[in-house]
Design an enzyme around this catalytic site. Structure first.
Site, PDB file in Angstrom:
ATOM      1  N   ALA A  24      20.389 -49.762  -4.766  1.00  0.00           N
ATOM      2  CA  ALA A  24      20.164 -50.648  -3.192  1.00  0.00           C
ATOM      3  C   ALA A  24      21.712 -50.030  -1.863  1.00  0.00           C
ATOM      4  O   ALA A  24      21.926 -50.251  -0.941  1.00  0.00           O
ATOM      5  CB  ALA A  24      20.448 -52.249  -3.533  1.00  0.00           C
TER       6      ALA A  24
ATOM      7  N   GLU B 206       0.692  -1.143  -0.160  1.00  0.00           N
ATOM      8  CA  GLU B 206       0.242  -0.070   0.301  1.00  0.00           C
ATOM      9  C   GLU B 206       0.650   1.401   0.191  1.00  0.00           C
ATOM     10  O   GLU B 206       0.702   1.979  -0.633  1.00  0.00           O
ATOM     11  CB  GLU B 206      -0.361  -0.165   1.236  1.00  0.00           C
ATOM     12  CG  GLU B 206      -1.951  -1.253   1.486  1.00  0.00           C
ATOM     13  CD  GLU B 206      -1.400  -2.818   1.817  1.00  0.00           C
ATOM     14  OE1 GLU B 206      -2.192  -3.204   2.824  1.00  0.00           O
ATOM     15  OE2 GLU B 206      -0.390  -2.758   1.762  1.00  0.00           O
TER      16      GLU B 206
ATOM     17  N   ALA C  69      13.909 -41.364   2.567  1.00  0.00           N
ATOM     18  CA  ALA C  69      12.742 -42.311   3.071  1.00  0.00           C
ATOM     19  C   ALA C  69      11.626 -42.703   3.808  1.00  0.00           C
ATOM     20  O   ALA C  69      10.745 -42.655   4.387  1.00  0.00           O
ATOM     21  CB  ALA C  69      12.754 -43.258   1.999  1.00  0.00           C
TER      22      ALA C  69
ATOM     23  N   LEU D 176      21.389 -27.605   0.822  1.00  0.00           N
ATOM     24  CA  LEU D 176      21.094 -27.324   0.976  1.00  0.00           C
ATOM     25  C   LEU D 176      20.099 -26.048   0.810  1.00  0.00           C
ATOM     26  O   LEU D 176      19.035 -25.213   1.264  1.00  0.00           O
ATOM     27  CB  LEU D 176      19.514 -27.669   2.860  1.00  0.00           C
ATOM     28  CG  LEU D 176      19.428 -29.287   2.657  1.00  0.00           C
ATOM     29  CD1 LEU D 176      19.599 -29.030   4.099  1.00  0.00           C
ATOM     30  CD2 LEU D 176      19.423 -30.056   1.897  1.00  0.00           C
TER      31      LEU D 176
ATOM     32  N   CYS E  39      -3.024  -3.797   6.909  1.00  0.00           N
ATOM     33  CA  CYS E  39      -2.867  -3.771   8.070  1.00  0.00           C
ATOM     34  C   CYS E  39      -3.139  -2.900   9.342  1.00  0.00           C
ATOM     35  O   CYS E  39      -2.577  -1.327   9.264  1.00  0.00           O
ATOM     36  CB  CYS E  39      -0.737  -4.094   8.543  1.00  0.00           C
ATOM     37  SG  CYS E  39       0.109  -3.172   8.096  1.00  0.00           S
TER      38      CYS E  39
END
Length: 366
Positions: A158, A46, A297, A198, A69
């Site tokens: 595996a 705004e 997993a 990450l 707000c």
């Protein structure tokens, strides 16, 4: 309002922990000002729109994607500034779920004589701010679990070899997914095995943003406090939070403290080791709206099995790894087909040879 929603979307990679908000000011059928909230601590949508409109805001209508707000935080409240600028009418897409606002902004405007039309596009506005809404209404982040898998639902051989199942296009796409998160969570085994960082590996130009790239906080579930202070995750100067059962335990405790790592004790639970509900509530208290789970997993499956996942993003490669390969999710077998969790496909797109599927839990009524 559609224009205001599009503007709000420009803050997807930069605004958190604040909501994404856009504003368009119209007078006599002409747009006289518009803006969006770009970064926490910076001007709200705004304020940006009012600055552009100037005196033309007097007698105008302001279209805002979220209720203005009414409280003073890091910046002044927006509702009084709309009143002071002489805006005649405010149209909002949704009521602000923040209890500090939650109708008070609309009430302040009405008391000042401003006409208010509220909640005209709540579905679109809530989707835009799904993480913020989740934190305010449920006390936990919106949780996305990312999976890279073969056609037969396997994430690694595996032996554990998994780099790379998906192609470079999918791996680049994951960077955009990370960039809109407040935090990325993984388990200690994945962080150590994959030398995981990450982090977001895209430039500001690639994200089409101004200023520095905002790195998400990195969250590691490490019940035995095994993360060494020289791990690759510390290569990026972004917060690292470790949830563990005993913050004073482990040979790396003192060294991690020196690396300014945040250590948080989580209540122990059987099987998984730590209480996920506690961890999610604590993350919400730390301002985390959107949480991406990139884990093995067992941990990813635990989130799914606990019914905590709001969205699955599956990158599926045209490969077959065989029945001895590791599954993408470790889940308990249901008693029967009637008991299985069902998911609905909300988006599907091709990325080179891979397929990206976005799924959400199917409502019980469906």
């Amino acid at each position: 309002m559609n224009r205001a929603l599009a503007l709000a979307g420009r803050g997807l990679y930069t605004t958190s922990p604040n909501p994404h908000v856009g504003c368009v000011i119209v007078r006599d059928g002409q747009v006289v000002g518009e803006g969006f909230h770009a970064r926490a601590g910076g001007p709200h949508a705004e304020v940006e729109a009012l600055a552009q409109a100037g005196e033309r805001a007097r007698g105008a209508t302001a279209y805002v994607t979220l209720e203005p707000c009414s409280h003073v935080g890091r910046t002044p409240a927006c509702a009084p500034q709309l009143v002071a600028a002489g805006v005649e009418r405010v149209v909002s897409a949704m009521v602000d779920p923040d209890p500090r606002v939650a109708g008070r902004g609309h009430a302040l405007l009405r008391e000042a004589g401003v006409s208010v039309t509220e909640a005209i596009a709540p579905t679109a506005a809530r989707e835009l701010n799904r993480g913020f809404v989740s934190r305010m209404e449920r006390g936990r982040p919106w949780i996305t679990v990312k999976i890279a898998q073969s056609l037969d639902g396997r994430s690694a051989l595996a032996s554990g070899e998994s780099q790379w199942i998906t192609g470079p296009g999918s791996r680049r796409d994951v960077q955009f997914l990370r960039a809109r998160q407040c935090a990325v969570l993984s388990g200690i085994d994945t962080v150590l095995t994959d030398s995981a960082r990450l982090n977001v590996r895209l430039s500001a130009e690639e994200l089409d943003i101004e200023g520095e790239v905002r790195q998400p906080s990195r969250v590691v579930l490490d019940s035995g406090l095994r993360l060494p202070p020289f791990a690759a995750i510390f290569d990026e100067p972004a917060p690292v939070w470790i949830y563990t059962r005993d913050v004073s335990d482990g040979v790396h405790h003192e060294a991690l403290i020196k690396r300014e790592t945040t250590l948080i004790e989580a209540p122990p639970v059987p099987r998984l080791g730590m209480d996920l509900d506690f961890i999610l509530a604590d993350l919400a208290a730390r301002g985390i709206n959107d949480l991406l789970v990139e884990a093995g997993a067992k941990l990813a499956g635990a989130f799914v099995a606990a019914g905590l996942v709001d969205e699955l993003v599956v990158y599926q490669a045209p490969l077959l790894l065989g029945h001895q390969a590791r599954p993408a999710l470790a889940l308990p077998e249901p008693d029967g087909l009637a008991d299985i969790a069902r998911w609905q496909l909300v988006d599907e797109r091709r990325i080179d040879d891979d397929l990206r599927l976005t799924l959400r839990p199917r409502p019980a009524s469906a």
